[in-house]
Write a protein that holds these residues in place. Structure first.
Motif, PDB file in Angstrom:
ATOM      1  N   SER A 195      86.520  40.074  98.567  1.00  0.00           N
ATOM      2  CA  SER A 195      87.806  39.210  98.726  1.00  0.00           C
ATOM      3  C   SER A 195      87.746  38.707 100.213  1.00  0.00           C
ATOM      4  CB  SER A 195      88.701  40.412  98.816  1.00  0.00           C
ATOM      5  OG  SER A 195      88.607  41.414  99.758  1.00  0.00           O
TER       6      SER A 195
ATOM      7  N   TYR B  35      96.533  31.699 100.498  1.00  0.00           N
ATOM      8  CA  TYR B  35      96.364  31.996  99.103  1.00  0.00           C
ATOM      9  C   TYR B  35      97.600  32.228  98.115  1.00  0.00           C
ATOM     10  CZ  TYR B  35      96.907  37.014 100.449  1.00  0.00           C
ATOM     11  OH  TYR B  35      97.343  38.002 101.243  1.00  0.00           O
TER      12      TYR B  35
ATOM     13  N   ASN C 260      99.109  33.565  94.069  1.00  0.00           N
ATOM     14  CA  ASN C 260      98.871  34.326  92.844  1.00  0.00           C
ATOM     15  C   ASN C 260      97.488  34.084  92.145  1.00  0.00           C
ATOM     16  OD1 ASN C 260     100.413  36.497  93.745  1.00  0.00           O
ATOM     17  ND2 ASN C 260     102.169  35.545  92.421  1.00  0.00           N
ATOM     18  N   ASP C 261      97.415  32.942  91.763  1.00  0.00           N
ATOM     19  CA  ASP C 261      96.249  32.413  90.998  1.00  0.00           C
ATOM     20  C   ASP C 261      94.876  32.632  91.449  1.00  0.00           C
ATOM     21  OD1 ASP C 261      97.973  31.141  89.133  1.00  0.00           O
ATOM     22  OD2 ASP C 261      98.020  29.346  90.044  1.00  0.00           O
TER      23      ASP C 261
ATOM     24  N   LEU D 167      94.374  35.124  93.591  1.00  0.00           N
ATOM     25  CA  LEU D 167      94.285  36.646  93.755  1.00  0.00           C
ATOM     26  C   LEU D 167      93.818  36.987  92.244  1.00  0.00           C
ATOM     27  CD1 LEU D 167      97.330  37.806  95.453  1.00  0.00           C
ATOM     28  CD2 LEU D 167      95.153  38.018  96.344  1.00  0.00           C
ATOM     29  N   LYS D 168      94.504  36.429  91.268  1.00  0.00           N
ATOM     30  CA  LYS D 168      94.264  36.625  89.742  1.00  0.00           C
ATOM     31  C   LYS D 168      92.456  36.445  89.479  1.00  0.00           C
ATOM     32  CE  LYS D 168      98.572  36.123  87.685  1.00  0.00           C
ATOM     33  NZ  LYS D 168      99.659  35.336  87.027  1.00  0.00           N
TER      34      LYS D 168
ATOM     35  N   TYR E  40      90.410  38.893  91.026  1.00  0.00           N
ATOM     36  CA  TYR E  40      90.440  40.238  90.206  1.00  0.00           C
ATOM     37  C   TYR E  40      89.377  40.077  89.044  1.00  0.00           C
ATOM     38  CZ  TYR E  40      91.828  42.964  86.207  1.00  0.00           C
ATOM     39  OH  TYR E  40      91.913  43.906  85.225  1.00  0.00           O
TER      40      TYR E  40
ATOM     41  N   GLY F   5      91.829  45.734  91.230  1.00  0.00           N
ATOM     42  CA  GLY F   5      93.154  45.156  90.972  1.00  0.00           C
ATOM     43  C   GLY F   5      93.545  44.615  92.317  1.00  0.00           C
ATOM     44  N   ILE F   6      94.855  43.757  91.958  1.00  0.00           N
ATOM     45  CA  ILE F   6      95.178  42.751  92.873  1.00  0.00           C
ATOM     46  C   ILE F   6      95.829  43.468  93.998  1.00  0.00           C
ATOM     47  CG2 ILE F   6      97.176  41.067  93.101  1.00  0.00           C
ATOM     48  CD1 ILE F   6      96.342  39.914  90.357  1.00  0.00           C
ATOM     49  N   LYS F   7      96.531  44.627  93.690  1.00  0.00           N
ATOM     50  CA  LYS F   7      97.148  45.447  94.996  1.00  0.00           C
ATOM     51  C   LYS F   7      96.196  45.714  95.924  1.00  0.00           C
ATOM     52  CE  LYS F   7     100.035  49.683  95.844  1.00  0.00           C
ATOM     53  NZ  LYS F   7     100.593  50.709  95.302  1.00  0.00           N
TER      54      LYS F   7
ATOM     55  N   ILE G  72      93.285  44.246  96.298  1.00  0.00           N
ATOM     56  CA  ILE G  72      92.575  43.056  96.939  1.00  0.00           C
ATOM     57  C   ILE G  72      93.635  42.683  98.191  1.00  0.00           C
ATOM     58  CG2 ILE G  72      92.102  40.545  96.483  1.00  0.00           C
ATOM     59  CD1 ILE G  72      91.216  41.338  93.783  1.00  0.00           C
ATOM     60  N   LYS G  73      94.895  42.462  97.998  1.00  0.00           N
ATOM     61  CA  LYS G  73      95.706  42.246  98.905  1.00  0.00           C
ATOM     62  C   LYS G  73      95.740  43.040 100.218  1.00  0.00           C
ATOM     63  CE  LYS G  73      99.830  40.563  97.931  1.00  0.00           C
ATOM     64  NZ  LYS G  73     101.357  40.353  97.469  1.00  0.00           N
TER      65      LYS G  73
END
Length: 320
Positions: free
Chosen positions: A82, A259, A261-262, A264-265, A268, A274-276, A278-279
Motif C-alpha cells: 500500500s 488517492y 476509492n478507485d 483503493l479498490k 485491494y 480489505g480496503i479498511k 489498506i486505509k
C-alpha cells in the motif's frame, strides 16, 4: 485452442523479446491470411504491438511487454504494498490524459528487468535491491523516495524459531538485527499474501503494509517497528529510464497525490487485503519523495556491504 489464445500464450512466454510474425506462420497450422486477420484484430484491441523489423519482417509483442515507450500509455511496476498509493495517485494527476496500467510483481528482480527493457515507465521497489540492480544497468535512474516506515516484525503465539522475511529489502535488515542473539532461522519469501498464510506455521514475520496492519488487527503482536532499526530512511524508491525522463522531465518533480476509492479498490485486488486495513495502513508511513545522497549512503552502510559511492551516485537523479 483458438489462434488468439495460442498467440497470447506464446507472447507471454517470450515477454520482452516478442516474436516475428513469420514464426507464428511456421509454428502454428493456420493460414497466413487468418493469422494476419487475428493479429490485426488484436492490434485494434490494444492487446499487441507490431513493428517493422527490417524491410519485410514484422515483430509482435504483448502490449505490456513491449520494450519501448508507447504513446499516451504509462506502465507502473510495483510490489504488493500500500506504500505506493499516494505516489501512484500523483502520477495519475500528472498524466491525467494517459492510459495508466499498474502491474504487480512478486519480486524486485523481475520488476527491474521490465524497467531495464523499457517495458515499464516507472518501477517502485525496495531501496536496497533497487540501488544494487540499477548499478548493473545503464538504462535505469532512481528519481526519488516513496516513503519510510510501514513495516513491522510480528510474533505468533507459538515458540517456533522461523522468521519469515523478504530478501534484499528493509525487511531483511530489520530481520537480521532483530534475530541477533535469538537463535532464529530467517526464511525468505516472495509473495506476501502466501507468507501471511504461512505465518501460522512460523514464530515471526517481518512484513510491510497493508499485511502488517491486517495481522495486528487479527490479534497478532507487533514486537518491533521499522523505525527501531532504520529511523526515517526510505524503504522504497521510484525509478524510470533516461529516455522516458528526457521526454518527460516533469517526472523528476513528481509528488504524492490524493488517492480515491478507485485506487483503493485497485490495491485491494493487488494485495488481497480489505480496503479498511489498506486505509489504516497508510497512517504508518512517512511519505516523502525528496532524499539526499547522504541518506542513500546510510542505507548501504546498514547492509554492511562495501560499494563505490561514485557508482551509487551515478544511478540517481537527485537534488533536481
Amino acid at each position: 485452442m483458438d489462434l488468439k489464445s495460442i498467440i497470447l500464450r506464446a507472447l507471454r512466454s517470450r515477454k520482452y523479446t516478442g516474436m516475428a510474425q513469420y514464426e507464428i506462420e511456421i509454428l502454428y497450422n493456420f493460414s497466413r491470411s487468418h493469422i494476419s486477420e487475428v493479429l490485426s484484430s488484436m492490434e485494434s484491441e490494444n492487446i499487441i504491438i507490431r513493428t517493422g523489423d527490417g524491410r519485410l519482417i514484422k515483430r509482435v509483442w504483448l502490449r505490456d511487454y513491449y520494450p519501448g515507450h508507447i504513446d499516451k500509455f504509462i506502465r507502473i511496476g510495483i510490489l504488493r504494498s500500500s506504500e505506493y498509493i499516494p505516489l501512484i495517485s500523483g502520477i495519475y494527476s500528472m498524466f491525467n490524459d494517459y492510459n495508466i496500467k499498474i502491474i504487480p510483481f512478486d519480486d524486485t528482480v523481475s520488476l527491474m528487468d521490465a524497467l531495464k527493457y523499457e517495458a515499464l515507465e516507472f518501477a517502485m521497489a525496495p531501496s536496497l535491491s533497487q540501488i544494487m540492480y540499477a548499478m548493473t544497468s545503464d538504462n535505469i535512474k532512481i528519481i526519488g523516495a516513496v516513503a519510510s516506515g510501514g513495516s513491522s516484525i510480528i510474533k505468533n503465539s507459538n515458540d517456533n524459531k522461523r522468521l519469515l522475511s523478504s530478501a534484499l529489502s528493509s525487511m531483511m535488515i530489520m530481520s537480521r538485527e532483530f534475530a541477533r542473539g535469538k537463535n532464529l532461522e530467517i526464511e525468505f519469501f516472495k509473495n506476501p499474501l502466501r507468507a501471511v498464510k504461512e505465518f501460522k506455521n512460523s514464530g515471526y514475520i517481518s512484513i510491510w503494509e497493508p499485511y502488517s496492519t491486517f495481522l495486528i488487527n487479527n490479534g497478532y503482536k507487533k514486537v518491533s517497528s521499522y523505525e527501531d532499526y532504520l529511523d526515517s530512511m526510505p524503504c522504497c524508491m521510484v525509478a524510470s529510464n533516461p529516455d522516458f525522463i528526457a521526454r518527460n522531465p516533469g517526472v523528476l518533480r513528481i509528488k504524492n497525490g490524493d488517492y480515491n476509492n478507485d485506487i483503493l479498490k485497485m490495491f485491494y485486488k493487488i494485495t488481497g487485503i480489505g480496503i479498511k486495513n489498506i486505509k489504516e495502513s497508510l497512517k504508518n508511513y512517512d511519505f516523502k519523495t525528496d532524499i539526499s545522497m547522504e541518506t542513500v549512503y546510510g542505507i548501504i552502510e546498514k547492509t554492511g556491504i562495501l560499494m563505490d559511492k561514485n557508482k551509487i551516485k551515478n544511478v540517481f537523479y537527485l537534488n533536481k
